[in-house]
Scaffold this motif. Structure first.
Motif, PDB file in Angstrom:
ATOM      1  N   HIS A 244     -20.411  46.347 144.648  1.00 60.73           N
ATOM      2  CA  HIS A 244     -21.698  45.681 144.415  1.00 60.73           C
ATOM      3  C   HIS A 244     -21.744  44.308 145.097  1.00 60.73           C
ATOM      4  O   HIS A 244     -22.747  43.948 145.724  1.00 60.73           O
ATOM      5  CB  HIS A 244     -21.946  45.539 142.911  1.00 60.73           C
TER       6      HIS A 244
ATOM      7  N   LEU B 183     -25.717  45.829 135.414  1.00 64.03           N
ATOM      8  CA  LEU B 183     -26.116  46.248 136.759  1.00 64.03           C
ATOM      9  C   LEU B 183     -27.359  47.125 136.701  1.00 64.03           C
ATOM     10  O   LEU B 183     -27.627  47.775 135.697  1.00 64.03           O
ATOM     11  CB  LEU B 183     -24.983  47.049 137.422  1.00 64.03           C
ATOM     12  N   LYS B 184     -28.079  47.158 137.814  1.00 56.69           N
ATOM     13  CA  LYS B 184     -29.224  48.055 137.914  1.00 56.69           C
ATOM     14  C   LYS B 184     -28.731  49.488 138.077  1.00 56.69           C
ATOM     15  O   LYS B 184     -27.679  49.737 138.677  1.00 56.69           O
ATOM     16  CB  LYS B 184     -30.097  47.667 139.117  1.00 56.69           C
ATOM     17  N   MET B 185     -29.517  50.420 137.570  1.00 59.72           N
ATOM     18  CA  MET B 185     -29.143  51.834 137.640  1.00 59.72           C
ATOM     19  C   MET B 185     -28.961  52.291 139.085  1.00 59.72           C
ATOM     20  O   MET B 185     -28.074  53.105 139.372  1.00 59.72           O
ATOM     21  CB  MET B 185     -30.190  52.699 136.929  1.00 59.72           C
ATOM     22  N   ASN B 186     -29.759  51.778 140.018  1.00 62.59           N
ATOM     23  CA  ASN B 186     -29.605  52.153 141.431  1.00 62.59           C
ATOM     24  C   ASN B 186     -28.239  51.758 141.975  1.00 62.59           C
ATOM     25  O   ASN B 186     -27.651  52.476 142.781  1.00 62.59           O
ATOM     26  CB  ASN B 186     -30.711  51.535 142.286  1.00 62.59           C
ATOM     27  N   THR B 187     -27.734  50.603 141.545  1.00 69.31           N
ATOM     28  CA  THR B 187     -26.417  50.142 141.984  1.00 69.31           C
ATOM     29  C   THR B 187     -25.339  51.072 141.451  1.00 69.31           C
ATOM     30  O   THR B 187     -24.436  51.481 142.190  1.00 69.31           O
ATOM     31  CB  THR B 187     -26.163  48.698 141.508  1.00 69.31           C
TER      32      THR B 187
ATOM     33  N   ARG C  85     -25.705  54.166 140.475  1.00 66.54           N
ATOM     34  CA  ARG C  85     -25.889  55.462 141.129  1.00 66.54           C
ATOM     35  C   ARG C  85     -25.319  55.445 142.556  1.00 66.54           C
ATOM     36  O   ARG C  85     -24.732  56.424 143.009  1.00 66.54           O
ATOM     37  CB  ARG C  85     -27.380  55.806 141.165  1.00 66.54           C
ATOM     38  N   ARG C  86     -25.481  54.330 143.230  1.00 68.51           N
ATOM     39  CA  ARG C  86     -25.003  54.242 144.611  1.00 68.51           C
ATOM     40  C   ARG C  86     -23.475  54.209 144.697  1.00 68.51           C
ATOM     41  O   ARG C  86     -22.890  54.823 145.594  1.00 68.51           O
ATOM     42  CB  ARG C  86     -25.571  52.981 145.276  1.00 68.51           C
TER      43      ARG C  86
END
Length: 156
Positions: A84, A20-24, A26-27
């Protein structure tokens, strides 16, 4: 063999987060941690009131009340993945949660019982536990809605 499975249940889900992307992450990490708190409290209540016992899933010896590999490993990460893929589509989210909770309680949990990973001692009917899990899913969905509103970027 059981200890290896428990370690994998703790470590592999966390490793999946590299996909997963770090923004995901983090969210959705706050909602996953919130669910972990709720789950921890539920296990404490279950222990106190004798709803169920998790005698076979201890990994460290001190985790007799709360199964650390499940609550702090697999379940925490599953929350991130479910959000996600489904967040923002409430009915999809609810359907996925009902299916996953039912699958876990009616298929996975009995297999784990036969493997000696969890106890079969429970005073609650399985459907009540599934309903509790779905209720938790609704609570954390509302929490994520609140989180998104609180951390919304102001319009310039």
């Amino acid at each position: 063999m059981k200890q290896i499975f428990l370690w994998l249940l703790l470590i592999l889900p966390w490793a999946s987060l590299f996909l997963l992307k770090m923004n995901t992450i983090r969210r959705y990490m706050p909602v996953a941690l919130f669910m972990t708190v709720i789950h921890t409290l539920a296990y404490q209540a279950a222990y106190h009131y004798g709803w169920w016992k998790e005698t076979g899933s201890s990994l460290f010896g001190w985790d007799k009340v709360i199964p650390v590999p499940w609550v702090y490993g697999a379940y925490l990460v599953i929350v991130i993945w479910v959000f996600h893929f489904t967040y923002g589509k409430f009915w999809v989210y609810l359907t996925v949660n009902i299916l996953l909770d039912g699958l876990f309680m009616y298929i996975v949990y009995p297999v784990w019982q036969r493997m000696g990973m969890v106890s079969s001692e429970s005073t609650l009917p399985t459907i009540a536990i599934v309903a509790m899990m779905v209720g938790f899913a609704l609570i954390i969905y509302l929490y994520q809605l609140w989180q998104d509103d609180v951390f919304k970027q102001p319009k310039a």
